[in-house]
Design a protein around this motif. Sequence first.
Motif, PDB file in Angstrom:
ATOM      1  N   CYS A   1      19.179 112.623  19.192  1.00  0.00           N
ATOM      2  CA  CYS A   1      20.783 112.838  19.230  1.00  0.00           C
ATOM      3  C   CYS A   1      20.761 114.419  19.647  1.00  0.00           C
ATOM      4  N   LEU A   2      21.481 114.939  20.346  1.00  0.00           N
ATOM      5  CA  LEU A   2      21.621 116.270  20.739  1.00  0.00           C
ATOM      6  C   LEU A   2      22.732 117.212  19.825  1.00  0.00           C
ATOM      7  N   ASN A   3      23.146 116.439  18.962  1.00  0.00           N
ATOM      8  CA  ASN A   3      24.263 117.160  18.128  1.00  0.00           C
ATOM      9  C   ASN A   3      25.381 117.817  18.772  1.00  0.00           C
ATOM     10  N   CYS A   4      26.131 116.938  19.863  1.00  0.00           N
ATOM     11  CA  CYS A   4      26.948 117.445  20.617  1.00  0.00           C
ATOM     12  C   CYS A   4      28.132 118.188  19.797  1.00  0.00           C
ATOM     13  N   ASP A   5      28.269 117.861  18.417  1.00  0.00           N
ATOM     14  CA  ASP A   5      29.277 118.324  17.947  1.00  0.00           C
ATOM     15  C   ASP A   5      29.177 119.585  17.336  1.00  0.00           C
ATOM     16  N   ILE A   6      27.836 119.951  17.289  1.00  0.00           N
ATOM     17  CA  ILE A   6      27.689 121.534  16.751  1.00  0.00           C
ATOM     18  C   ILE A   6      27.770 122.086  17.913  1.00  0.00           C
ATOM     19  N   GLN A   7      29.050 122.873  18.129  1.00  0.00           N
ATOM     20  CA  GLN A   7      29.533 123.605  19.184  1.00  0.00           C
ATOM     21  C   GLN A   7      29.270 124.931  19.520  1.00  0.00           C
TER      22      GLN A   7
ATOM     23  N   ASP B   1      34.784 118.992  13.782  1.00  0.00           N
ATOM     24  CA  ASP B   1      35.323 117.804  13.055  1.00  0.00           C
ATOM     25  C   ASP B   1      36.494 117.246  13.668  1.00  0.00           C
ATOM     26  N   LEU B   2      36.560 116.364  14.252  1.00  0.00           N
ATOM     27  CA  LEU B   2      37.831 115.754  14.870  1.00  0.00           C
ATOM     28  C   LEU B   2      38.475 115.082  13.913  1.00  0.00           C
TER      29      LEU B   2
ATOM     30  N   ASP C   1      42.353 123.906  20.759  1.00  0.00           N
ATOM     31  CA  ASP C   1      42.734 122.879  20.993  1.00  0.00           C
ATOM     32  C   ASP C   1      41.759 121.439  20.581  1.00  0.00           C
ATOM     33  N   PRO C   2      42.058 120.605  19.651  1.00  0.00           N
ATOM     34  CA  PRO C   2      41.077 119.648  19.173  1.00  0.00           C
ATOM     35  C   PRO C   2      40.329 118.871  20.432  1.00  0.00           C
ATOM     36  N   GLN C   3      41.026 118.879  21.616  1.00  0.00           N
ATOM     37  CA  GLN C   3      40.324 117.714  22.572  1.00  0.00           C
ATOM     38  C   GLN C   3      39.640 118.554  23.554  1.00  0.00           C
ATOM     39  N   TYR C   4      39.376 120.087  23.303  1.00  0.00           N
ATOM     40  CA  TYR C   4      38.327 120.476  24.133  1.00  0.00           C
ATOM     41  C   TYR C   4      36.964 120.248  23.541  1.00  0.00           C
ATOM     42  N   TYR C   5      36.581 120.512  22.275  1.00  0.00           N
ATOM     43  CA  TYR C   5      35.460 120.251  21.600  1.00  0.00           C
ATOM     44  C   TYR C   5      35.322 118.622  21.625  1.00  0.00           C
ATOM     45  N   HIS C   6      36.358 117.995  21.442  1.00  0.00           N
ATOM     46  CA  HIS C   6      36.256 116.383  21.343  1.00  0.00           C
ATOM     47  C   HIS C   6      35.489 116.108  22.712  1.00  0.00           C
ATOM     48  N   ARG C   7      36.047 116.678  24.033  1.00  0.00           N
ATOM     49  CA  ARG C   7      35.291 116.294  24.950  1.00  0.00           C
ATOM     50  C   ARG C   7      33.982 116.686  25.260  1.00  0.00           C
ATOM     51  N   VAL C   8      33.471 117.746  24.680  1.00  0.00           N
ATOM     52  CA  VAL C   8      32.203 118.153  24.618  1.00  0.00           C
ATOM     53  C   VAL C   8      31.082 117.019  23.996  1.00  0.00           C
ATOM     54  N   VAL C   9      31.816 116.149  22.867  1.00  0.00           N
ATOM     55  CA  VAL C   9      31.164 115.228  22.213  1.00  0.00           C
ATOM     56  C   VAL C   9      31.279 113.891  22.997  1.00  0.00           C
TER      57      VAL C   9
ATOM     58  N   LEU D   1      31.993 117.423  37.807  1.00  0.00           N
ATOM     59  CA  LEU D   1      33.123 117.712  37.674  1.00  0.00           C
ATOM     60  C   LEU D   1      33.953 117.044  36.540  1.00  0.00           C
ATOM     61  N   ALA D   2      33.298 115.972  36.013  1.00  0.00           N
ATOM     62  CA  ALA D   2      33.797 115.447  34.784  1.00  0.00           C
ATOM     63  C   ALA D   2      33.519 116.195  33.536  1.00  0.00           C
ATOM     64  N   GLN D   3      32.563 117.267  33.660  1.00  0.00           N
ATOM     65  CA  GLN D   3      32.400 118.143  32.385  1.00  0.00           C
ATOM     66  C   GLN D   3      33.194 119.408  32.753  1.00  0.00           C
ATOM     67  N   LEU D   4      33.563 119.813  31.513  1.00  0.00           N
ATOM     68  CA  LEU D   4      34.668 121.190  31.560  1.00  0.00           C
ATOM     69  C   LEU D   4      33.472 122.257  31.487  1.00  0.00           C
ATOM     70  N   ILE D   5      34.135 123.294  32.240  1.00  0.00           N
ATOM     71  CA  ILE D   5      33.428 124.744  31.835  1.00  0.00           C
ATOM     72  C   ILE D   5      34.443 125.517  30.991  1.00  0.00           C
ATOM     73  N   PHE D   6      33.536 126.333  30.124  1.00  0.00           N
ATOM     74  CA  PHE D   6      34.319 127.167  29.268  1.00  0.00           C
ATOM     75  C   PHE D   6      34.326 128.601  29.892  1.00  0.00           C
ATOM     76  N   VAL D   7      35.694 129.254  29.890  1.00  0.00           N
ATOM     77  CA  VAL D   7      35.727 130.489  30.227  1.00  0.00           C
ATOM     78  C   VAL D   7      36.242 131.316  29.044  1.00  0.00           C
ATOM     79  N   SER D   8      35.586 132.320  28.908  1.00  0.00           N
ATOM     80  CA  SER D   8      36.040 133.354  27.874  1.00  0.00           C
ATOM     81  C   SER D   8      37.353 134.336  28.196  1.00  0.00           C
ATOM     82  N   GLU D   9      37.577 135.016  27.201  1.00  0.00           N
ATOM     83  CA  GLU D   9      38.582 135.881  27.665  1.00  0.00           C
ATOM     84  C   GLU D   9      37.595 137.192  28.071  1.00  0.00           C
TER      85      GLU D   9
END
Lengths: 351, 632
Positions: free
Chosen positions: B519-525, B615-616, B43-51, B570-578
């Motif tokens: 810059c921490l390159n937050c778009d390099i996921q 790349d959004l 979902d494009p918005q997941y990594y969007h939020r990381v940036v 809590l404003a930041q997401l946590i990623f949970v894998s399969e």
Amino acid sequence: MTYITKPVARHPKMRHNALGLEPRDYEGSMSTLCAGCGHDSVTAALVQAFFEMDVEPHRVVKLSGIGCSSKTPAYFVKEAHGFNAVHGRMPSIAAGANAANRDLLYVGISGDGDSLSIGLGQLCHAIRRNIDMLYLLENNGVYGLTKGQFSASADVGSVSKKGEVNRNGPIDPVSVALALGATFVARSFSGDKKQLVPILKAGLAHSGFAFVDIISPCVTFNDHEGSTKSYAHTRTHMYEVVETDFVPLRREITAEYGHGDVHAVTMHDGSVVHFRKVAEDYDPTDRGAALEHIADVRKRGEVPTGLLYLEETGEDMHGFENTVEGPLVELPYEDLCPGSGALAELQKEWW
Amino acid sequence: MRRSTAPAPPWRGFLSDPWDRKGAPITGARGTQQGMEPTNTRDPQYYHRVVDCQWACPAHTDVPQYIRLIAQGRYTDAYMLNRESNVFPGILGRTCDRPCEPACRRERVDGKPVAICRLKRVAADLRESVRHRLPEIPEVKNGRKIALIGGGPASLTVANDLMPLGYECVLYEKLDKLGGLMLTNIPAFRLPARVLQEEIAFITDMGVDVRLNTPVNSLKALLEEGYDAVFVGVGAPRGKNLELPGRYDTDRIHIGIDWLESIAFQHIDSVGERVLVIGVGNTAMDCCRAAKRLGGTDVKVMARRGRKDFKASDWELEDAEGETVEILEYHAPKEFVVEDGVLKGMKFDIVEWYEDDEGKQRARPLEEVLIPCDDVVLAIGQDNAFPWIERDMGIEFNQWDMPVVDRGTMQCSLPGVFFGGDAAWGPENIIWAVEHGHQAAISIHNHCQGIPLTERPPFGMNLVTQKMGIHEWSYSNDYNPASRTPMRYVDLEERLRSIGTEAELGFNVEETAREVQRCLNCDIQTDFAANLCIECDACIDVCPLHCLTITDNGEEDDLRQRLTAPAENLAQLIFVSEDLPQTHRVMVKDEDLCVHCGLCAERCPTAAWDMKKSDLLIPYAGHETWPTLATV
Ligand SMILES: Cc1cc2nc3c(=O)[nH]c(=O)nc-3n(C[C@H](O)[C@H](O)[C@H](O)COP(=O)(O)OP(=O)(O)OC[C@H]3O[C@@H](n4cnc5c(N)ncnc54)[C@H](O)[C@@H]3O)c2cc1C
Ligand SMILES: Cc1ncc(C[n+]2csc(CCOP(=O)(O)OP(=O)(O)O)c2C)c(N)n1
Ligand code: SF4
Ligand code: SF4
Ligand code: SF4
Ligand SMILES: [Mg+2]
């Protein structure tokens, strides 16, 4: 191997220990081992144990022989003393250093090649002398550094990366240590820090030789199907004989035990080890029974783990040899070197 | 593994199963662990939020990418990338409200955000000509005619987006110049006229039919001219007044935004020595600094509240105080003191704030003071006013006499009439006006094609590995501990001499080179493939910020507490894998403090972690849909 240095940025809410240090203060330089090597996880577990035990970095002495495992002292407690000995000879250096300064905290890191082939004799005598140290055998079933030959801990039937089958029977380091009278014998797995860290902490607190055999997979040469030292095999075959909780001195005992017998052993320094028996009738203070039980588990093809044996009354090398109380550096010069008159007096014995 | 309830993998082999004996239940799929669903990183918005910066930017400016372009000296490319989303990089690189900076991850890591805004200015200052890279305007029009009311950033953005699609845009502006408040209110010492003019010209030169000195006095009449759609971007033109005794006994009390406009048009070029500015928002900051340049020697900003409640940003307050403006807290205005038609000063109550029974903040007067002055500037807010919109034409107004505008489509209750910028929901800022413009353009384009306004083009994402070699990435992953680069200013005396002297010098090449590395390159996921993980813990052990954990799954609240470092933001997401193959636990990543150093990927033996650039793909009017996700 990684080229960049680990970012200096730190978690703003990281815990501090009684010395005001963070876990990262116990790190060393960036590992040059293969990515995913079990040895790096053991290093991380040690970092955590040192941190939680409030160890002063300058009181630590790191000793090792040769092998990938023996390279790891470079990757923890950068402020500590260190000695990288020739292959298999680390116990001698440890004995010498410990004889000279008994106040420091000795940590030996070795491999299954270093300890069970070239250095087996050295290991046996270190156990015999009950040198006060924590001795880790990072066991991957191969000579990692020399590209994956079977070591003396490789199981019969275990297959090398190229498909060769091992026919020589293994030396079980835990059984050897028990048989030789070791006072602290444990086995764990690099991939299970919940088990490993308390064992390392108890080992640091133990007075005497604390021997920990750690299954630590060689991700490059011995992590394939058919290996009995791989991550997957170890996970499915490890059998925890006893669960261990370590309660250091100064900390309140808050753990609650729901089921099973709890056996407590007070360490020399006042901290307490709680054994929670998983296996029926297992007694971690009965050497004979422990040896027997371990043999049974091994017969089933499983890997017995946990703090398998603990004897906290044992005298160490200094006791046997009746040495002076403190480190030699602290002896006044007159005591250390009483002069030719005293020597002449001593020699009269053999005249 | 101990305490794990996971089943053994099927190939386990010839030996007995320890888990069976321990009585652990064996289940499939999610194991026995109830808990969070695997995160859908596609979902494009997941990594969007990381940036964080891009997520916080109303127009979703691709900040890390433009910073990397600047780092490579590709200023023109960086400018064009900015222009795509924020349309006015040169203007915004000086004046943006910068919602991105407080959001910047670097602030959470070392206390100070990357100087995102100032780097934008570098791209604008050092770029080459971009004329040839602006969108082509079709000679044959599409036959649709749009009216844009007001010449501020909102309307200009609508024109920018619609002109390349062949629309005919007619822009009505009541003044004799375009720019809106950017021209009339943002003083030249913050925004030089040439920067403003050039970026406006990029748009008007697309062939916009600009009608200056042409106020729209009746929306009804305008609609009768046969436009396909109308965009209302008239801003919030009315400065708030302060009705206190003495208000009309002198001509030395000015409404802030009108006063700044008069300065911009050079109708006013001086002020008394002692100036009081009432209010402590953005306008007040410009008023006090302008006063300093027009002859004010003793300039005071009078605030009713304490510093922590000031509306102006910290950097604006610092800039003002740096120019020897005094800011006085807890002064509630009471009376203008005018003697014989001459303003003598102002009376204030010094107040103390307390909470009443209902929890409301209230002021309690402690003592009265008289502060002498020659001029007073009122900078206490702006109101909207739509006297030219007939109330019987189907446009609904609410209890505050504001048009009812849909947040998603920008349309009011009369189909075909759209609002944006300060006119839509009251005063905001330039970057919001731009985003409103983009959204209104999408709506207008749908409207003209008979497509429902709610059918909006979706966001897309490209996700491409950055691996170049075993430990080589196509970005600089080495963390640079440099602290934030301070801005340098023209020497104070020189700065105050003329209102046209731009105060900030901008970053030079060395400062730029240093700041880009922060810059921490937050778009390099950090992109995870659960099926590859052998649970060796290498990534967890190496992560310098303790972002990673392998653990049993659980509900979010519980899981957040059980991580290597508790995930308390809590404003930041946590990623949970399969579920992981060996133990059926899950890999969890707290996105909060990841510095995107790539060490997890470098230390992973199986490339279960990889560093991938997200790349959004942002929807604009006329982009059909984005290509389906490309991943490597
Ligand atoms: C003093 C001050 C400083 C500011 N500083 C900043 C800053 O540093 N950064 C930032 O991001 N924002 C700043 N802002 C806010 C920002 O300028 C506005 O949010 C932004 O300009 C709004 O854009 P807009 O297109 O909605 O309207 P405006 O910029 O207000 O433009 C509206 C235009 O419509 C015209 N108009 C009005 N009525 C009619 C009519 N009936 N017919 C024809 N034309 C009409 C007006 O003349 C004007 O040109 C500042 C505001 C003020 C007051
Ligand atoms: C005297 C001597 N003999 C042989 C070698 C070659 N050698 C280097 S490392 C090693 C084996 C190391 O195996 P192990 O202790 O298991 O370490 P690992 O790399 O597996 O961690 C050998 C035989 C040597 N360095 N010195
Ligand atoms: S060769 Fe094996 S033991 Fe040596 S570093 Fe690589 S994975 Fe570890
Ligand atoms: S990139 Fe990986 S190692 Fe680096 S901070 Fe982020 S999660 Fe940790
Ligand atoms: S380093 Fe890779 S294989 Fe090892 S635990 Fe992390 S993701 Fe899994
Ligand atoms: Mg080995």
